[in-house]
Design a protein around this motif. Structure first.
Motif: not given
Length: 176
Positions: A48-68, A70-75
């Motif tokens: 794995v060379d590189h990972v990052e999360t891209l989100a809309p500007a108004d998204a909550p900051t927790w979307v940058q935490d991968r575990a948070a 995808w857990n929010a997606v599942e919930l």
């Protein structure tokens, strides 16, 4: 010469899959699924060379935490057969260097996914130890729900349209 490849698939509970497991594997991280209690640990995985999360500007900051994220997606999904995420896999031109490949994926994801309201979790992978050394590729995990300042909103069924997928393929072919 660069070749075009884009494949899109759904991550669905009916197939026994989860967004947390998919994200952990593609990013080579440890993610504990809060819904099931299962731990998905791929930290020993290489390539794995590189990972990052891209989100809309108004998204909550927790979307940058991968575990948070995808857990929010599942919930957010309550059905046992829910489609929890979409994965887009693309081949990256071997003629480009690492920085150029990353910029290509970022630009494509921003324009085609994030600007529509999706969160895009990207993982750039190196070619495997065996096989074609030109096989640079990216896995892009996408949310199926739009995200706003308060979190996930309704599921956007328009993102399942065949015409949209064809547009993504045309855009990727043009970009590469």
């Amino acid at each position: 010469m660069a070749i075009y490849h884009l494949r899109a698939t759904m991550i669905s509970r009916s197939a026994g899959r989860s967004a947390t497991a998919a994200a952990a594997y593609r990013s080579a991280e440890l993610i504990v699924d809060q819904r099931t209690g299962l731990a998905f640990d791929y930290r020993a995985r290489g390539g794995v060379d590189h990972v990052e999360t891209l989100a809309p500007a108004d998204a909550p900051t927790w979307v940058q935490d991968r575990a948070a994220l995808w857990n929010a997606v599942e919930l957010a999904e309550t059905r046992k057969n829910s489609q929890v995420a979409r994965e887009v896999r693309v081949a990256l031109p071997c003629e480009l260097d690492a920085a150029q490949r990353l910029q290509l994926v970022r630009d494509f994801c921003q324009r085609e996914f994030v600007d529509r309201g999706m969160v895009a979790d990207i993982a750039l992978h190196a070619p495997g130890r065996e096989g074609d050394e030109r096989n640079h590729h990216a896995h892009i995990l996408l949310t199926t729900r739009e995200i706003g300042p308060e979190g996930f909103t309704t599921k956007n069924r328009d993102w399942n349209a065949k015409e949209l997928l064809e547009g993504w393929r045309e855009a990727w072919a043009r970009d590469t």
